[in-house]
Design a protein around this motif. Sequence first.
Motif, PDB file in Angstrom:
ATOM      1  N   GLY A  95       0.771  -1.235   0.000  1.00  0.00           N
ATOM      2  CA  GLY A  95       0.000   0.000   0.000  1.00  0.00           C
ATOM      3  C   GLY A  95       0.797   1.277   0.000  1.00  0.00           C
ATOM      4  N   ASP A  96       0.595   2.130   1.025  1.00  0.00           N
ATOM      5  CA  ASP A  96       0.994   3.524   0.872  1.00  0.00           C
ATOM      6  C   ASP A  96       1.434   4.213   2.171  1.00  0.00           C
ATOM      7  OD1 ASP A  96      -1.424   3.748   2.233  1.00  0.00           O
ATOM      8  OD2 ASP A  96      -2.560   4.223   0.422  1.00  0.00           O
ATOM      9  N   THR A 100       5.874   1.700   4.306  1.00  0.00           N
ATOM     10  CA  THR A 100       5.962   1.111   2.964  1.00  0.00           C
ATOM     11  C   THR A 100       7.004   1.830   2.121  1.00  0.00           C
ATOM     12  OG1 THR A 100       3.640   0.444   3.040  1.00  0.00           O
ATOM     13  CG2 THR A 100       4.638   0.637   0.865  1.00  0.00           C
ATOM     14  N   HIS A 116       5.223  -4.890  -4.741  1.00  0.00           N
ATOM     15  CA  HIS A 116       4.293  -3.942  -4.132  1.00  0.00           C
ATOM     16  C   HIS A 116       2.881  -4.530  -4.162  1.00  0.00           C
ATOM     17  CE1 HIS A 116       2.561   0.444  -4.113  1.00  0.00           C
ATOM     18  NE2 HIS A 116       2.439  -0.156  -2.945  1.00  0.00           N
ATOM     19  N   ALA A 119      -0.871  -2.313  -5.447  1.00  0.00           N
ATOM     20  CA  ALA A 119      -0.206  -1.299  -6.268  1.00  0.00           C
ATOM     21  C   ALA A 119      -1.200  -0.615  -7.202  1.00  0.00           C
ATOM     22  CB  ALA A 119       0.903  -1.950  -7.091  1.00  0.00           C
ATOM     23  N   GLU A 132      -0.137   9.562   1.780  1.00  0.00           N
ATOM     24  CA  GLU A 132      -0.264   8.265   1.116  1.00  0.00           C
ATOM     25  C   GLU A 132      -0.164   8.342  -0.401  1.00  0.00           C
ATOM     26  OE1 GLU A 132      -2.179   7.876   5.158  1.00  0.00           O
ATOM     27  OE2 GLU A 132      -2.237   9.370   3.537  1.00  0.00           O
ATOM     28  N   ARG A 136       2.661   6.003  -2.404  1.00  0.00           N
ATOM     29  CA  ARG A 136       2.418   4.878  -3.320  1.00  0.00           C
ATOM     30  C   ARG A 136       2.960   5.161  -4.711  1.00  0.00           C
ATOM     31  NH1 ARG A 136      -3.543   5.626  -1.570  1.00  0.00           N
ATOM     32  NH2 ARG A 136      -4.202   7.457  -2.711  1.00  0.00           N
ATOM     33  N   SER A 140       5.889   2.767  -6.497  1.00  0.00           N
ATOM     34  CA  SER A 140       5.749   2.209  -7.848  1.00  0.00           C
ATOM     35  C   SER A 140       7.021   2.394  -8.669  1.00  0.00           C
ATOM     36  CB  SER A 140       4.566   2.862  -8.573  1.00  0.00           C
ATOM     37  OG  SER A 140       3.341   2.476  -7.995  1.00  0.00           O
ATOM     38  N   HIS A 146       4.382  -5.558  -9.416  1.00  0.00           N
ATOM     39  CA  HIS A 146       3.268  -4.706  -9.003  1.00  0.00           C
ATOM     40  C   HIS A 146       2.000  -5.556  -8.950  1.00  0.00           C
ATOM     41  CE1 HIS A 146       5.848  -1.191 -10.118  1.00  0.00           C
ATOM     42  NE2 HIS A 146       6.312  -2.086 -10.987  1.00  0.00           N
TER      43      HIS A 146
END
Length: 369
Positions: A95-96, A100, A116, A119, A132, A136, A140, A146
């Motif tokens: 996630g975010d 992370t 991830h 994603a 967040e 994210r 990426s 992903h």
Amino acid sequence: MYKIMSIFGTRPEAIKMAPIIHAAAKDPQLESIVTVSAQHREMLDGVLHAFSITPDHDLNIMRHGQTLQSITSVILEQLTPVLEQERPDMVLVHGDTTTTFASALCAFYLQIPIAHVEAGLRTYHRYSPFPEEINRQLVSRLSTLHFAPTQTSAQNLLNEGICEKDIFVTGNTAIDALRLTENGQYHHEALDWAGGHRILLLTAHRRENQNGGLEHIFHAVLTLCERHPDIRVIFPCHRNPMIRSLAHEMLDGCNQIRIIEPLEVYDFHNIIRHSYLILTDSGGIQEEAPSLGKPVLVLRDTTERPEGVKAGTLKLVGTQEERILEESERLLNDAAAYAAMSNAANPYGDGRASERILAALHAYFEKNA
């Protein structure tokens, strides 16, 4: 045998990583290592207990008054020797969160591949949600694989130049987690208090709603209670002292509202099952509640889960009192409108996301052996 390391630090991450960890533990070709940052100590520990997960490494970073900067820097410092010691073949992040992002950055610095989970979610508003959305997007750019929960999130990644062969549409592991917590005989004292009345489950805590938005949300809930003596509002209140103080100041005088402690995942999932309507500014509940046939009014102006809005399981209502009241009244008074949302098809998968993620990992390892 290949070594994978799952790294997470907050309650939502733990819930969504738990099904992968359980599946990996049963896979004879994988050695599964679990590392937690404990960005949110108490709330994380409850999920670890609920899913019977014992971390191999616990960074235990949570400090009073911690900032985004301090979380990032301490994870980079403390995670580095752990990764150097374990040298996993793949790091999995979810996630975010700031955990992370910092964990992915640390793995990248050590040239360890990153997968991830969840994603491709996007609002494309850099400060909504904050931090967040940028977390994210940055993850990426750092990731090798992903795992997108939906085709929409996969398309976001394609639009950003991510190679199609590295993107896998898996569904969301939140749905997998629901299968681990379901209990048809569930009991909780808050449900006894509700006494068979229609339950509105409220969650509200996001940073962007802490500058006036929460007051509007609470005013709307109070008005709903005045208009509907047959409803009961259960509010698991976030541990943030500012949120708690405001909630008690504004809501304690209403006997139709019950402020309770944050719920463990087992309790939370089962109370969703007993609820009539969800009012939330959270992320994961936008995936969980529709899987249980519960309409969700999202107390935000944007969502990184547009699939739910398109499918009709979610509705964005923001934090303006009039809008919250309008949409809540519609679902409380109009049976057809309620049925349309509660019966809409959930776009977030079939509860088999973990299987697909492990299959993709095996394919990657075999290809790069």
